[in-house]
Design an enzyme around this catalytic site. Structure first.
Site, mmCIF file in Angstrom:
data_model
loop_
_atom_site.group_PDB
_atom_site.id
_atom_site.type_symbol
_atom_site.label_atom_id
_atom_site.label_comp_id
_atom_site.label_asym_id
_atom_site.label_seq_id
_atom_site.Cartn_x
_atom_site.Cartn_y
_atom_site.Cartn_z
ATOM 1 C CG PHE A 132 -7.884 14.855 -24.845
ATOM 2 C CD1 PHE A 132 -7.868 14.277 -26.103
ATOM 3 C CD2 PHE A 132 -8.367 14.107 -23.787
ATOM 4 C CE1 PHE A 132 -8.326 12.988 -26.289
ATOM 5 C CE2 PHE A 132 -8.823 12.817 -23.974
ATOM 6 C CZ PHE A 132 -8.804 12.253 -25.225
ATOM 7 C CG ASP A 133 -12.547 14.283 -25.630
ATOM 8 O OD1 ASP A 133 -11.627 13.852 -24.915
ATOM 9 O OD2 ASP A 133 -13.130 13.596 -26.484
ATOM 10 C CB ALA A 163 -1.267 11.827 -23.708
ATOM 11 C CE1 TYR A 187 -4.280 1.680 0.763
ATOM 12 C CE2 TYR A 187 -2.725 3.326 1.560
ATOM 13 C CZ TYR A 187 -4.003 2.984 1.145
ATOM 14 O OH TYR A 187 -4.985 3.923 1.124
ATOM 15 C CG HIS A 216 -18.764 10.732 -29.142
ATOM 16 N ND1 HIS A 216 -18.925 11.772 -28.250
ATOM 17 C CD2 HIS A 216 -17.571 10.166 -28.841
ATOM 18 C CE1 HIS A 216 -17.863 11.824 -27.453
ATOM 19 N NE2 HIS A 216 -17.041 10.866 -27.786
ATOM 20 C CG ASP A 239 -2.728 16.456 -22.126
ATOM 21 O OD1 ASP A 239 -2.148 15.372 -21.967
ATOM 22 O OD2 ASP A 239 -3.930 16.548 -22.414
ATOM 23 C CE LYS A 254 -4.376 8.407 -24.984
ATOM 24 N NZ LYS A 254 -4.965 9.422 -24.127
HETATM 25 C C1 LIG Z 1 -6.008 10.181 -23.706
HETATM 26 C C2 LIG Z 1 -5.728 11.588 -23.410
HETATM 27 C C3 LIG Z 1 -6.126 12.171 -22.189
HETATM 28 C C4 LIG Z 1 -6.956 11.431 -21.165
HETATM 29 O O1 LIG Z 1 -6.322 10.289 -20.716
HETATM 30 P P1 LIG Z 1 -7.111 8.948 -20.290
HETATM 31 O O2 LIG Z 1 -6.018 8.049 -19.850
HETATM 32 O O3 LIG Z 1 -7.863 8.467 -21.483
HETATM 33 O O4 LIG Z 1 -8.018 9.331 -19.175
HETATM 34 C C5 LIG Z 1 -5.776 13.499 -21.975
HETATM 35 N N1 LIG Z 1 -5.105 14.208 -22.892
HETATM 36 C C6 LIG Z 1 -4.723 13.684 -24.069
HETATM 37 C C7 LIG Z 1 -3.966 14.517 -25.055
HETATM 38 C C8 LIG Z 1 -5.034 12.372 -24.377
HETATM 39 O O5 LIG Z 1 -4.685 11.862 -25.559
#
Ligand SMILES: *Cc1c(COP(=O)(O)O)cnc(C)c1O
Length: 465
Positions: A129-130, A222, A72, A455, A220, A263
């Site tokens: 990102f959304d 990813a 933990y 969607h 961000d 990613k």
């Molecule tokens: C996928 C993604 C996120 C969100 O990450 P999740 O692991 O799907 O929650 C945020 N920003 C970007 C640019 C992404 O591609």
């Protein structure tokens, strides 16, 4: 002659996939109400819905899954991850989260507030990102898109279409009070604008501007490794630099970052929040403990932390990036050779097919990119994802459909999962749809939809009239 790229790995475990018939797929897509999110993965031959959490882990990652202990507090794999984060990204402080959006939730709870404290506040960035936008708007704040205009021209071939327009950003800084701008966020690479990279020069300039106005800058991250590869191959002065040196320099301009490890972490689940200073880490750790888990696991199993520590290193190997981005370009070039219209230049993780140009006879009211996605599925069992009117959703006030400038079918390529023979198959599938484009005149109409993020669950039927 110069030797071409080749995958820096060989295949040790395989997963069977099955080619179905068109007749089978017609039944399956109708049962799924013409929504590709409702199709079972066994009913798909080549799945390009997303590159998120769909990559193949290496034997070294699987080995690390066994080595990590499930404590933990203070698991050994946490400390391995800490070392990897320092080596690859240069940060001393971090928190694990269960995925990228969870990392965003924690960071924004600290920087904006856990409730609706965002009213009157703005967060500028490059095509958020959304989920990032969702977390900003859910707190009552607004995301302001400051991406360069060239990002919105699909045929324009420019090296860094993910860049922030410094003029637009400074305008935001001038028009809002310092206390109404909790932070600025730059997405590398910019997913929403087609997986396009941001240059080091641009990140450096954004950082300087943020510092002038006293605004924290977050990345961000990813797809940070893919962004570093584009800097190395496209930006002056970086050709001879190591990917990890580029990565540490890139992150050095930011106060911190959020990352979806699904990613460029090459793991199937996980996320990170990265910090330059201890004070910000401390503030976020309170929320992380509430929402995710204790500081040394934060919503991830010990074994997953171990796999991520290896994944971060593997994702920043040049030979891996050459084959990864080389494969995306391989598919892009094949499509171009067949005459299929795609966005230029090719992105880091996906090819975006221009559905309006591919299906000129389908009216926009009948969801052009969705129609193309269904045709590709029927033709070859290939699954992409609609980036068009369904995704753009309705205007929250008028409830009218919002029609975006571009209708795209995104073909996202999972990391280390498919071979170039699979890419040949995908390209031929799209080429066949393109061949019979003039016979495709009708799209779909909505039978049922959710009030937001429709969607994912929308139900459709063919619009025959
Ligand atoms: C996928 C993604 C996120 C969100 O990450 P999740 O692991 O799907 O929650 C945020 N920003 C970007 C640019 C992404 O591609």
């Amino acid at each position: 002659m110069e030797l071409p790229y080749a995958e820096p790995y060989r295949i040790k475990t395989v997963e069977s996939i099955r080619r179905s018939s068109r007749a089978e797929r017609e039944v399956w897509i109708a049962a799924a109400h013409y929504n590709l999110f409702n199709v079972r993965s066994e009913q798909v031959f080549i799945d390009l819905l997303t590159d998120s959490g769909t990559g193949a882990m290496s034997s070294a990652q699987w080995a690390e899954m066994m080595l990590g202990d499930e404590s933990y507090a203070g698991a050994s794999s946490y400390y391995k991850l800490k070392e990897a984060v320092k080596e690859v990204m240069g940060f001393d402080y971090f928190l694990p989260a269960h995925q990228g959006r969870a990392a965003e939730n924690v960071l924004m709870s600290a920087l904006i507030g856990p409730g609706r404290e965002g009213k009157g506040k703005v967060v500028p960035g490059n095509s958020h990102f959304d989920t990032t936008k969702g977390h900003i708007e859910n707190r009552g704040a607004h995301a302001i898109d400051c991406t360069v205009d060239e990002a919105f021209d699909p045929e324009l071939d420019r090296p860094f279409k993910g860049n922030v327009d410094l003029g637009k950003l400074e305008k935001v800084f001038k028009e809002h009070r310092r206390e109404d701008i909790p932070f600025c966020i730059v997405t590398v690479t910019c997913n929403t604008s087609g997986g396009q990279p941001v240059s080091m020069e641009n990140i450096r300039a954004v950082s300087a501007l943020c510092r002038n106005y006293g605004i924290p800058l977050f990345l961000d991250a990813a797809r940070f490794a893919e962004n570093c590869y584009f800097i190395k191959t496209r930006e002056k002065g970086y050709a001879d630099k190591d990917i990890r040196d580029i990565s540490r320099e890139m992150f050095s301009y930011a106060d911190g970052a959020t990352m979806s490890s699904k990613k460029d972490g090459i793991v199937n689940i996980g996320g990170l929040i990265l910090f330059r200073d201890e004070e910000m880490w401390r503030r976020c750790s309170t929320f992380n403990i509430m929402y995710e888990g204790f500081n040394t696991y934060g919503g991830m199993a010990g074994r997953d932390l171990g796999a991520l520590s290896v994944g971060l290193r593997e994702a920043t190997e040049l030979s891996y990036l050459e084959s990864r981005i080389g494969q995306v370009a391989y598919l892009g070039k094949k499509l171009v050779d067949y005459g299929v219209p795609v966005m230029r230049p090719f992105g880091g993780h996906a090819i975006f097919v221009d559905a309006k140009r591919l299906l000129p006879r389908v009216p926009r009211e009948e969801f052009i990119a969705q129609t193309l996605g269904i045709e590709a599925y029927l033709e070859g069992g290939v699954r992409g994802v609609e980036i068009g009117t369904l995704l753009a959703d309705r205007d929250p006030d008028t409830r009218e459909n919002r029609y975006p400038a571009l209708e795209l079918l995104r073909l996202a390529i999972p990391r280390r999962t498919y071979t170039n023979a699979h890419m040949d198959y995908v390209a031929a599938t799209l080429a066949n749809v393109y061949e019979r484009r003039n016979s495709i005149v009708h799209g779909y109409r909505i039978v049922r939809e959710a009030p937001i993020l429709r969607h994912f669950t929308v139900e459709l039927e063919p619009a025959r009239s």
